[in-house]
Design a protein around this motif. Structure first.
Motif, PDB file in Angstrom:
ATOM      1  N   CYS A  64       0.856  -1.341   0.030  1.00 21.06           N
ATOM      2  CA  CYS A  64      -0.065  -0.143  -0.148  1.00 21.06           C
ATOM      3  C   CYS A  64       0.773   1.171  -0.063  1.00 21.06           C
ATOM      4  N   PHE A  65       0.198   2.402  -0.511  1.00 22.06           N
ATOM      5  CA  PHE A  65       0.734   3.754  -0.732  1.00 22.06           C
ATOM      6  C   PHE A  65       0.272   4.480   0.299  1.00 22.06           C
ATOM      7  N   ALA A  66       1.137   5.280   1.044  1.00 25.91           N
ATOM      8  CA  ALA A  66       0.595   6.296   2.045  1.00 25.91           C
ATOM      9  C   ALA A  66      -0.087   7.472   1.583  1.00 25.91           C
ATOM     10  N   GLU A  67      -1.310   8.017   1.915  1.00 25.69           N
ATOM     11  CA  GLU A  67      -1.884   9.077   1.367  1.00 25.69           C
ATOM     12  C   GLU A  67      -1.278  10.310   0.930  1.00 25.69           C
ATOM     13  N   GLY A  68      -1.612  11.026  -0.149  1.00 27.04           N
ATOM     14  CA  GLY A  68      -0.936  11.829  -0.738  1.00 27.04           C
ATOM     15  C   GLY A  68       0.112  11.569  -1.898  1.00 27.04           C
ATOM     16  N   THR A  69       0.340  10.182  -2.120  1.00 26.07           N
ATOM     17  CA  THR A  69       1.398   9.689  -3.284  1.00 26.07           C
ATOM     18  C   THR A  69       0.701   9.980  -4.350  1.00 26.07           C
TER      19      THR A  69
ATOM     20  N   GLY B  95      -3.174  12.130 -15.831  1.00 28.86           N
ATOM     21  CA  GLY B  95      -1.988  13.008 -15.193  1.00 28.86           C
ATOM     22  C   GLY B  95      -1.856  12.532 -13.816  1.00 28.86           C
ATOM     23  N   PRO B  96      -0.943  12.864 -13.016  1.00 29.48           N
ATOM     24  CA  PRO B  96      -0.681  12.310 -11.537  1.00 29.48           C
ATOM     25  C   PRO B  96      -1.815  12.575 -10.796  1.00 29.48           C
ATOM     26  N   ILE B  97      -2.430  11.628 -10.114  1.00 32.56           N
ATOM     27  CA  ILE B  97      -3.645  11.774  -9.067  1.00 32.56           C
ATOM     28  C   ILE B  97      -2.936  11.307  -7.691  1.00 32.56           C
ATOM     29  N   PRO B  98      -3.610  11.909  -6.675  1.00 34.76           N
ATOM     30  CA  PRO B  98      -3.363  11.272  -5.347  1.00 34.76           C
ATOM     31  C   PRO B  98      -3.896   9.797  -5.132  1.00 34.76           C
ATOM     32  N   VAL B  99      -3.286   9.290  -4.505  1.00 30.87           N
ATOM     33  CA  VAL B  99      -3.619   7.760  -4.579  1.00 30.87           C
ATOM     34  C   VAL B  99      -4.902   7.686  -3.992  1.00 30.87           C
ATOM     35  N   GLN B 100      -5.354   8.424  -2.736  1.00 32.07           N
ATOM     36  CA  GLN B 100      -6.479   8.244  -2.140  1.00 32.07           C
ATOM     37  C   GLN B 100      -7.656   8.608  -2.921  1.00 32.07           C
TER      38      GLN B 100
ATOM     39  N   GLY C  35       1.136  -0.496 -20.533  1.00 32.85           N
ATOM     40  CA  GLY C  35       0.325   0.861 -20.837  1.00 32.85           C
ATOM     41  C   GLY C  35      -0.820   1.352 -19.837  1.00 32.85           C
ATOM     42  N   ASP C  36      -1.711   2.103 -20.227  1.00 32.24           N
ATOM     43  CA  ASP C  36      -2.836   2.407 -19.193  1.00 32.24           C
ATOM     44  C   ASP C  36      -3.927   1.398 -18.946  1.00 32.24           C
ATOM     45  N   LEU C  37      -4.141   1.074 -17.831  1.00 27.40           N
ATOM     46  CA  LEU C  37      -5.069  -0.154 -17.434  1.00 27.40           C
ATOM     47  C   LEU C  37      -6.054   0.267 -16.351  1.00 27.40           C
ATOM     48  N   PRO C  38      -7.258  -0.175 -16.570  1.00 20.51           N
ATOM     49  CA  PRO C  38      -8.410   0.293 -15.510  1.00 20.51           C
ATOM     50  C   PRO C  38      -8.040  -0.457 -14.193  1.00 20.51           C
ATOM     51  N   VAL C  39      -8.259   0.296 -13.133  1.00 21.81           N
ATOM     52  CA  VAL C  39      -7.872  -0.308 -11.750  1.00 21.81           C
ATOM     53  C   VAL C  39      -9.637  -1.347 -11.591  1.00 21.81           C
ATOM     54  N   ARG C  40      -9.400  -2.387 -11.031  1.00 20.11           N
ATOM     55  CA  ARG C  40     -10.399  -3.139 -10.488  1.00 20.11           C
ATOM     56  C   ARG C  40     -10.677  -3.004  -9.098  1.00 20.11           C
ATOM     57  N   TRP C  41     -10.092  -2.841  -8.341  1.00 15.99           N
ATOM     58  CA  TRP C  41     -10.373  -2.772  -6.968  1.00 15.99           C
ATOM     59  C   TRP C  41      -9.604  -1.617  -6.165  1.00 15.99           C
TER      60      TRP C  41
ATOM     61  N   TYR D 109      -3.129   4.062   4.486  1.00 19.41           N
ATOM     62  CA  TYR D 109      -2.633   3.344   3.450  1.00 19.41           C
ATOM     63  C   TYR D 109      -3.615   3.042   2.413  1.00 19.41           C
ATOM     64  N   THR D 110      -3.367   3.376   1.046  1.00 13.69           N
ATOM     65  CA  THR D 110      -4.115   2.884  -0.075  1.00 13.69           C
ATOM     66  C   THR D 110      -3.582   1.993  -0.939  1.00 13.69           C
ATOM     67  N   HIS D 111      -4.183   0.778  -1.236  1.00 10.38           N
ATOM     68  CA  HIS D 111      -4.005  -0.305  -2.061  1.00 10.38           C
ATOM     69  C   HIS D 111      -5.042  -0.169  -3.013  1.00 10.38           C
ATOM     70  N   PHE D 112      -4.326  -0.334  -4.514  1.00 11.49           N
ATOM     71  CA  PHE D 112      -5.334  -0.684  -5.592  1.00 11.49           C
ATOM     72  C   PHE D 112      -4.800  -1.969  -6.404  1.00 11.49           C
ATOM     73  N   MET D 113      -5.592  -2.591  -7.185  1.00 12.47           N
ATOM     74  CA  MET D 113      -5.292  -3.661  -7.988  1.00 12.47           C
ATOM     75  C   MET D 113      -5.923  -3.855  -9.365  1.00 12.47           C
TER      76      MET D 113
END
Length: 343
Positions: free
Chosen positions: A156-161, A168-173, A187-193, A268-272
């Protein structure tokens, strides 16, 4: 030799304060079968200890029950003797007690570790979520089958990453399901979770801080200790046969600009994605969440159920989700490579 490492806590940090089994009151946590439902524990905070063992009999990523002869401690971190045969004895499910003495919050799994083939000789434990200093916990369930994953902490990434996306760049939260995120391989892929967890930032849950430029990042970067960093290095190819490897953040501590950074609290935020990927976080290459027993087991129950509903074919099976994008180094391999990562 198959070396595995994980974080454990000394059993003396979790003391039974009341129980229908009077014989365990005042003593450290023991196995599930000796601990009736309703037993109350008091937790006193302490730093987790990294344990290393030689696993010649376990399945992928699993610390097995009833298999002490094949799980021998090579570095017990001072809480269990080197050379000891150990097993993941049982699992005790607990919930925190509020000021009124009522259970509150999610269930937390406590993985109880025994030694020398004796189920009652407990030396330590790990948890699926942080325990809070001074809080009491009540047992609500348990199982005598203790087989569990070595790593109980999620990627997981800390808030604000800032995560690189198609927009463009987006805060992980602020990442959402369906968000198109840049990946190195595809390349660009859709987040599933995606999910966020708020925890104590102490001990084994303290983040690793990467100062600007430490690993090619253009701003300070905080990640969980088990979060793996993508490294490309010629010496890695000489040592391990792979030029591109993944290294847990905690195993990079000690190189310039990389250190543990305890916090009072941290989100912490995590995505998959549909498979393991490398993404760009604050300009550095890092892994996405990897769907495996040892990572999914650390999630709260509601998060696990959500994952299962989104990925019904996976059902916590490593083989079905796929492998990590490249080789992952263990603690000793990372230590061998670390001197060559200094600029």
């Amino acid at each position: 030799m198959v070396l595995r490492s994980f974080v454990a806590f000394d059993n003396d940090s979790l003391i039974v304060t009341s129980s229908n089994n009077g014989g365990i009151v005042g003593n450290p946590i023991v196995n599930n079968s000796s601990t009736p439902n309703g037993t109350v524990f008091q937790y006193t905070a302490g730093s987790g200890t990294e344990i290393e063992l030689n696993d010649t009999g376990g399945g992928f990523g699993n610390f097995n029950d009833d298999n002490a002869a094949n799980h021998v401690i090579t570095d017990g971190g001072g809480i269990v003797a080197d050379g000891t045969g150990v097993e993941s004895e049982s699992i005790i499910e607990v919930r925190a007690l509020n000021s009124m003495g009522n259970p509150t919050g999610p269930r937390i799994s406590i993985y109880v570790f025994s030694q020398n083939g004796n189920f009652s000789d407990v030396w330590g434990y790990a948890t699926s979520a942080p325990l809070q200093d001074g809080v009491s916990y009540v047992k609500v369930d348990g199982t005598n089958s203790g087989t569990s994953g070595y790593e109980n902490y999620i990627t997981c990434f800390a808030e604000g990453t800032l995560i690189d996306t198609a927009d463009g760049p987006i805060p992980v939260q602020d990442i959402t399901v369906g968000q198109a995120v840049w990946t190195r391989e595809s390349g660009d892929l859709p987040v599933r979770w995606v999910s966020t967890t708020d925890v104590s930032g102490q001990g084994a849950f303290a983040p690793v801080r990467f100062a600007p430029g430490a690993i090619g990042n253009d701003a300070e970067l905080l990640v969980s200790q088990q979060h793996r960093v993508w490294v490309e290095n010629a010496m890695a190819e000489l040592l391990f046969g792979e030029r591109e490897v993944l290294v847990a953040a905690k195993h990079l501590c000690g190189i310039p600009g990389v250190n543990l950074s305890p916090q009072e609290r941290i989100s912490y935020t995590h995505f998959m994605f549909d498979s393991h990927q490398i993404v760009r976080a604050n300009g550095a290459l890092m892994e996405s969440f990897f769907y495996a027993d040892r990572s999914v087991g650390a999630l709260e129950r509601a998060q696990r159920e959500e994952l299962k509903s989104i990925f019904p074919a996976v059902q916590n099976r490593y083989e079905q989700f796929g492998a990590t994008v490249t080789m992952t180094l263990n603690a000793r391999e990372a230590a061998a490579l670390r001197p060559y990562l200094v600029a």
